[in-house]
Design a protein around this motif. Structure first.
Motif, PDB file in Angstrom:
ATOM      1  N   LYS A 135      -5.273  28.178  11.203  1.00  0.00           N
ATOM      2  CA  LYS A 135      -5.957  26.881  11.276  1.00  0.00           C
ATOM      3  C   LYS A 135      -7.352  27.069  11.843  1.00  0.00           C
ATOM      4  O   LYS A 135      -7.557  27.839  12.786  1.00  0.00           O
ATOM      5  N   THR A 163     -10.667  24.582  13.028  1.00  0.00           N
ATOM      6  CA  THR A 163     -11.261  23.265  13.231  1.00  0.00           C
ATOM      7  C   THR A 163     -12.743  23.474  13.502  1.00  0.00           C
ATOM      8  O   THR A 163     -13.110  24.257  14.382  1.00  0.00           O
ATOM      9  N   GLN A 215     -20.102  17.853   6.420  1.00  0.00           N
ATOM     10  CA  GLN A 215     -19.359  18.710   7.348  1.00  0.00           C
ATOM     11  C   GLN A 215     -18.516  19.781   6.635  1.00  0.00           C
ATOM     12  O   GLN A 215     -18.464  20.923   7.103  1.00  0.00           O
ATOM     13  N   PRO A 216     -17.841  19.458   5.515  1.00  0.00           N
ATOM     14  CA  PRO A 216     -17.075  20.511   4.837  1.00  0.00           C
ATOM     15  C   PRO A 216     -17.937  21.687   4.376  1.00  0.00           C
ATOM     16  O   PRO A 216     -17.511  22.838   4.443  1.00  0.00           O
ATOM     17  N   SER A 230     -15.162  29.417   6.962  1.00  0.00           N
ATOM     18  CA  SER A 230     -14.017  29.687   6.087  1.00  0.00           C
ATOM     19  C   SER A 230     -14.274  30.843   5.127  1.00  0.00           C
ATOM     20  O   SER A 230     -13.382  31.656   4.876  1.00  0.00           O
ATOM     21  N   VAL A 264      -5.616  26.453   6.828  1.00  0.00           N
ATOM     22  CA  VAL A 264      -5.872  25.017   6.809  1.00  0.00           C
ATOM     23  C   VAL A 264      -7.092  24.764   7.691  1.00  0.00           C
ATOM     24  O   VAL A 264      -7.428  25.574   8.560  1.00  0.00           O
ATOM     25  N   ARG A 265      -7.752  23.612   7.427  1.00  0.00           N
ATOM     26  CA  ARG A 265      -9.012  23.397   8.123  1.00  0.00           C
ATOM     27  C   ARG A 265      -9.297  21.918   8.264  1.00  0.00           C
ATOM     28  O   ARG A 265      -8.963  21.115   7.404  1.00  0.00           O
ATOM     29  N   SER A 266      -9.962  21.589   9.357  1.00  0.00           N
ATOM     30  CA  SER A 266     -10.555  20.273   9.546  1.00  0.00           C
ATOM     31  C   SER A 266     -12.036  20.471   9.811  1.00  0.00           C
ATOM     32  O   SER A 266     -12.429  21.401  10.517  1.00  0.00           O
ATOM     33  N   ALA A 267     -12.861  19.602   9.222  1.00  0.00           N
ATOM     34  CA  ALA A 267     -14.301  19.603   9.466  1.00  0.00           C
ATOM     35  C   ALA A 267     -14.648  18.210   9.962  1.00  0.00           C
ATOM     36  O   ALA A 267     -14.491  17.234   9.235  1.00  0.00           O
ATOM     37  N   VAL A 268     -15.095  18.141  11.216  1.00  0.00           N
ATOM     38  CA  VAL A 268     -15.242  16.860  11.895  1.00  0.00           C
ATOM     39  C   VAL A 268     -16.677  16.664  12.363  1.00  0.00           C
ATOM     40  O   VAL A 268     -17.238  17.528  13.041  1.00  0.00           O
TER      41      VAL A 268
END
Length: 152
Positions: free
Chosen positions: A94, A96, A108-109, A116, A128-132
């Protein structure tokens, strides 16, 4: 099959020293077969590479993606230190990515792709990834990254 350290070297890169914490925390913690990092900033040595918010009139998208790549290298250094070496890392699970964003910035992505893409070049399997997008980050950093890795 090549090792993560061989892939890193083939990219012409090496892990930096683990960044010293800027507050009351540790860079990474191992629990069982997982390593969790604290937020890692895009330090080069002891200096922040670039500061400010990403978006119009601020840090460019391309520069922010490079900052995400730099922060990912710093996160890998913390993971490798906790795992007893980079080759003990089986995969990145993961990621973030926090991006200090101008109010109108929604890319952001694309910033997170800087991290990544690098991690994908070093490790087999995706993550898996979050871009905030956030209003501000510590020390006026443009990007901050957290990683969870599976280790041997």
């Amino acid at each position: 099959m090549t090792t993560p350290s061989a892939r890193l070297a083939a990219l012409g890169l090496e892990l930096p020293p683990v960044a010293a914490p800027v507050a009351a925390y540790v860079p990474a913690v191992r629990h069982g077969d997982l390593v969790h990092t604290s937020g890692q900033l895009p330090f080069i040595g002891t200096a922040m590479a670039v500061t400010g918010k990403v978006g119009p009139g601020g840090v460019s998208l391309d520069d922010a993606a490079m900052l995400a790549r730099t922060a990912a290298l710093n996160a890998l250094a913390a993971v490798a230190d906790a795992a007893g070496g980079l080759d003990n890392v089986e995969r990145i699970l993961k990621v973030t990515v926090f991006v200090a964003s101008e109010p109108s910035f929604v890319g952001q992505p694309a910033v997170a792709n800087g991290a990544s893409t690098l991690l994908g070049e070093i490790f087999d399997g995706g993550h898996v990834r979050s871009a905030v997008g956030v209003a501000a980050l510590p020390l006026d950093a443009a990007v901050e990254i957290e990683v969870v890795a599976v280790v041997r």
